[in-house]
Design a protein around this motif. Structure first.
Motif, PDB file in Angstrom:
ATOM      1  N   ASP A 190      58.601 125.249  67.373  1.00  0.00           N
ATOM      2  CA  ASP A 190      57.902 126.074  68.366  1.00  0.00           C
ATOM      3  C   ASP A 190      58.705 126.075  69.654  1.00  0.00           C
ATOM      4  O   ASP A 190      59.209 125.036  70.094  1.00  0.00           O
ATOM      5  CB  ASP A 190      56.500 125.527  68.639  1.00  0.00           C
ATOM      6  CG  ASP A 190      55.559 125.728  67.472  1.00  0.00           C
ATOM      7  OD1 ASP A 190      55.492 126.858  66.955  1.00  0.00           O
ATOM      8  OD2 ASP A 190      54.894 124.754  67.066  1.00  0.00           O
ATOM      9  N   GLY A 191      58.818 127.237  70.284  1.00  0.00           N
ATOM     10  CA  GLY A 191      59.480 127.325  71.578  1.00  0.00           C
ATOM     11  C   GLY A 191      58.553 126.931  72.700  1.00  0.00           C
ATOM     12  O   GLY A 191      57.332 126.776  72.518  1.00  0.00           O
ATOM     13  N   ASP A 192      59.126 126.777  73.884  1.00  0.00           N
ATOM     14  CA  ASP A 192      58.318 126.423  75.052  1.00  0.00           C
ATOM     15  C   ASP A 192      57.244 127.469  75.318  1.00  0.00           C
ATOM     16  O   ASP A 192      56.145 127.148  75.781  1.00  0.00           O
ATOM     17  CB  ASP A 192      59.215 126.284  76.285  1.00  0.00           C
ATOM     18  CG  ASP A 192      60.178 125.119  76.165  1.00  0.00           C
ATOM     19  OD1 ASP A 192      59.952 124.240  75.308  1.00  0.00           O
ATOM     20  OD2 ASP A 192      61.180 125.084  76.922  1.00  0.00           O
ATOM     21  N   GLY A 193      57.569 128.744  75.027  1.00  0.00           N
ATOM     22  CA  GLY A 193      56.598 129.814  75.216  1.00  0.00           C
ATOM     23  C   GLY A 193      55.755 130.090  73.994  1.00  0.00           C
ATOM     24  O   GLY A 193      54.929 131.005  73.997  1.00  0.00           O
ATOM     25  N   ASN A 194      55.956 129.313  72.938  1.00  0.00           N
ATOM     26  CA  ASN A 194      55.219 129.460  71.683  1.00  0.00           C
ATOM     27  C   ASN A 194      55.200 130.913  71.214  1.00  0.00           C
ATOM     28  O   ASN A 194      54.171 131.452  70.806  1.00  0.00           O
ATOM     29  CB  ASN A 194      53.788 128.936  71.836  1.00  0.00           C
ATOM     30  CG  ASN A 194      53.133 128.669  70.485  1.00  0.00           C
ATOM     31  OD1 ASN A 194      53.806 128.417  69.487  1.00  0.00           O
ATOM     32  ND2 ASN A 194      51.808 128.736  70.450  1.00  0.00           N
ATOM     33  N   ASN A 195      56.367 131.562  71.273  1.00  0.00           N
ATOM     34  CA  ASN A 195      56.482 132.957  70.863  1.00  0.00           C
ATOM     35  C   ASN A 195      56.213 133.069  69.367  1.00  0.00           C
ATOM     36  O   ASN A 195      57.005 132.584  68.549  1.00  0.00           O
ATOM     37  CB  ASN A 195      57.891 133.472  71.195  1.00  0.00           C
ATOM     38  CG  ASN A 195      58.035 134.963  70.965  1.00  0.00           C
ATOM     39  OD1 ASN A 195      57.311 135.564  70.175  1.00  0.00           O
ATOM     40  ND2 ASN A 195      58.976 135.574  71.661  1.00  0.00           N
ATOM     41  N   ASN A 196      55.112 133.716  69.006  1.00  0.00           N
ATOM     42  CA  ASN A 196      54.743 133.757  67.584  1.00  0.00           C
ATOM     43  C   ASN A 196      55.490 134.831  66.804  1.00  0.00           C
ATOM     44  O   ASN A 196      55.272 134.994  65.610  1.00  0.00           O
ATOM     45  CB  ASN A 196      53.231 133.922  67.409  1.00  0.00           C
ATOM     46  CG  ASN A 196      52.715 135.270  67.878  1.00  0.00           C
ATOM     47  OD1 ASN A 196      53.483 136.142  68.278  1.00  0.00           O
ATOM     48  ND2 ASN A 196      51.409 135.448  67.839  1.00  0.00           N
ATOM     49  N   LYS A 197      56.386 135.558  67.486  1.00  0.00           N
ATOM     50  CA  LYS A 197      57.209 136.553  66.798  1.00  0.00           C
ATOM     51  C   LYS A 197      58.582 135.991  66.409  1.00  0.00           C
ATOM     52  O   LYS A 197      59.420 136.728  65.898  1.00  0.00           O
ATOM     53  CB  LYS A 197      57.384 137.796  67.670  1.00  0.00           C
ATOM     54  CG  LYS A 197      56.091 138.578  67.898  1.00  0.00           C
ATOM     55  CD  LYS A 197      55.513 139.099  66.577  1.00  0.00           C
ATOM     56  CE  LYS A 197      54.273 139.956  66.822  1.00  0.00           C
ATOM     57  NZ  LYS A 197      53.705 140.476  65.550  1.00  0.00           N
ATOM     58  N   ILE A 198      58.813 134.712  66.668  1.00  0.00           N
ATOM     59  CA  ILE A 198      60.043 134.060  66.216  1.00  0.00           C
ATOM     60  C   ILE A 198      59.678 133.006  65.193  1.00  0.00           C
ATOM     61  O   ILE A 198      58.996 132.019  65.499  1.00  0.00           O
ATOM     62  CB  ILE A 198      60.821 133.422  67.383  1.00  0.00           C
ATOM     63  CG1 ILE A 198      61.273 134.499  68.369  1.00  0.00           C
ATOM     64  CG2 ILE A 198      62.030 132.653  66.852  1.00  0.00           C
ATOM     65  CD1 ILE A 198      62.043 133.940  69.565  1.00  0.00           C
ATOM     66  N   PHE A 199      60.113 133.226  63.949  1.00  0.00           N
ATOM     67  CA  PHE A 199      59.958 132.218  62.905  1.00  0.00           C
ATOM     68  C   PHE A 199      61.164 131.294  62.992  1.00  0.00           C
ATOM     69  O   PHE A 199      62.307 131.734  62.879  1.00  0.00           O
ATOM     70  CB  PHE A 199      59.885 132.881  61.533  1.00  0.00           C
ATOM     71  CG  PHE A 199      59.809 131.903  60.390  1.00  0.00           C
ATOM     72  CD1 PHE A 199      58.606 131.299  60.062  1.00  0.00           C
ATOM     73  CD2 PHE A 199      60.943 131.587  59.653  1.00  0.00           C
ATOM     74  CE1 PHE A 199      58.532 130.395  59.022  1.00  0.00           C
ATOM     75  CE2 PHE A 199      60.878 130.691  58.603  1.00  0.00           C
ATOM     76  CZ  PHE A 199      59.671 130.089  58.285  1.00  0.00           C
ATOM     77  N   ALA A 200      60.923 130.019  63.223  1.00  0.00           N
ATOM     78  CA  ALA A 200      62.015 129.083  63.465  1.00  0.00           C
ATOM     79  C   ALA A 200      61.811 127.810  62.657  1.00  0.00           C
ATOM     80  O   ALA A 200      60.688 127.317  62.519  1.00  0.00           O
ATOM     81  CB  ALA A 200      62.107 128.749  64.953  1.00  0.00           C
ATOM     82  N   ALA A 201      62.918 127.283  62.148  1.00  0.00           N
ATOM     83  CA  ALA A 201      62.845 126.050  61.370  1.00  0.00           C
ATOM     84  C   ALA A 201      64.161 125.304  61.470  1.00  0.00           C
ATOM     85  O   ALA A 201      65.236 125.901  61.524  1.00  0.00           O
ATOM     86  CB  ALA A 201      62.523 126.350  59.914  1.00  0.00           C
TER      87      ALA A 201
END
Length: 291
Positions: A190-201
Motif C-alpha cells: 500500500d502506498g502512503d496515499g493508499n491509491n486503490n488504482k495501483i496494484f502493487a506487490a
C-alpha cells in the motif's frame, strides 16, 4: 480436459496414470468453471486448474478486487497451479484490448500459469480480430467449430494495437527471467496515499535471502485504463527482513518490463540515481508514477 468435474476422481487418476505411462511429461489441465468443492477436488488430480478466475478478473476495478481474487485462490488451492487467463476459446474478449493488458500485467506478478489468448497481443476485441465469430451462450466469441483465421488482426494497422505486442512481450520476458515473479512468496503493498488504482506487490525468490544473490521484484500496475496514477511506497519493516534489505546497504532498481519499442535500452537503466539506503526505503520510501 473440458468439463473436468464431469468424471469422478478415480477415473481421472486412471486416465492420468495411463497417459503418463505413454508420455511421462504430459501436463493435465482441468477446465472446471463451476468453482466450489468440485473445483477444489480437481486441483488434487490435475497439474493446472482452469477455474472461474476469468469471470472475476474482467469486472475487477481496483487493487482490493484483485487482492481478493488471489487471496481466495490461495485459500482454496494452496500451492495448486491456477490458470491466469482473462479470456478463453469460449469466453468473450474485452471490447478495449488494453483492459486485457491490465489484467495480464496483474497476473504476471502472481504465481500460477499465465495465459495470453491467440490474438490478444494483436488487439483482438469482443467481435474483432478473427474472420468468423459466433454467438455462444449470448457471448460473441471467435468461432471454434469451423476453419477460422486471424487475418483481420494481422492486417490491422491501428497504431495503438501495434503497441500491444511489445507490452505483452515485456511482461512475459520479465516473468521468464525473474523467478521471484512466478514464486508464491508475495506481499501486497500500500502506498502512503493508499491509491486503490495501483496494484502493487513485492515478490521474492527466497525468504530472508540477500537480493544480491536471490531475486527480488517490486511490481506495480496501474489498473485505471484512462488516467495516470501515482503514490509513494515504503517498505514495511517486517517485509524488509523477508526481502533481505539491511538499513546500511544501498539499493537500486531497473524496470524489468519497460517498453523498449522506441528506446531499446530502458530495461538496463538504474532508476534511483546513486541508489537508496535500506533505511531510506523504510522511512521515506520511493515515488511511483504510472501512465
Amino acid at each position: 480436459c473440458d468439463f473436468g468435474q464431469g468424471l469422478p476422481p478415480r477415473a481421472w487418476e486412471y486416465i492420468t496414470n495411463v497417459t503418463r505411462t505413454r508420455k511421462w511429461n504430459f501436463v493435465m489441465m482441468s477446465e472446471t468453471l463451476d468453482g466450489g468443492t468440485v473445483t477444489y477436488r480437481s486441483s488434487r488430480h490435475f497439474d493446472i486448474v482452469n477455474e472461474k478466475i476469468v469471470f472475476e478478473l474482467n469486472p475487477a476495478n481496483d487493487k482490493h478486487d484483485y487482492r481478493a481474487i488471489f487471496d481466495s485462490r490461495r485459500t482454496a488451492y494452496g500451492q495448486g497451479l491456477v490458470l491466469l487467463n482473462n479470456t478463453s476459446h469460449d469466453e468473450k474478449t474485452p471490447a478495449d484490448p488494453w483492459e486485457a493488458v491490465i489484467r495480464s500485467a496483474v497476473t504476471g506478478l502472481m504465481d500460477g500459469a499465465t495465459m495470453i489468448f491467440p490474438g490478444q497481443e494483436l488487439g483482438i476485441a469482443t467481435s474483432f480480430g478473427y474472420q468468423h465469430y459466433e454467438l455462444n451462450s449470448g457471448k460473441s466469441i471467435p468461432h471454434f467449430k469451423r476453419w477460422n483465421s486471424m487475418t483481420p488482426a494481422w492486417n490491422d494497422n491501428n497504431f495503438g494495437n501495434d503497441q500491444l505486442y511489445p507490452v505483452y512481450s515485456a511482461i512475459q520476458t520479465a516473468r521468464r527471467d525473474h523467478p521471484a515473479l512466478a514464486s508464491p512468496n508475495r506481499w501486497f503493498l500500500d502506498g502512503d496515499g493508499n491509491n486503490n488504482k495501483i496494484f502493487a506487490a513485492a515478490k521474492y525468490q527466497a525468504n530472508g535471502a540477500s537480493p544480491a544473490a536471490s531475486d527480488v521484484v517490486l511490481g506495480f500496475v496501474n489498473v485505471d485504463r484512462n488516467n495516470p496514477q501515482s503514490d509513494n511506497f515504503k517498505i514495511p519493516a517486517n517485509l524488509a527482513d523477508r526481502l533481505g534489505i539491511q538499513a546500511s546497504r544501498t539499493y537500486n532498481v531497473k524496470n524489468l518490463s519497460a517498453y523498449t519499442a522506441q528506446q531499446a535500452g530502458r530495461r538496463d537503466n538504474w532508476l534511483w540515481g546513486d541508489g537508496l539506503s535500506g533505511a531510506d526505503l523504510l522511512a521515506t520510501g520511493f515515488f511511483v508514477s504510472l501512465n
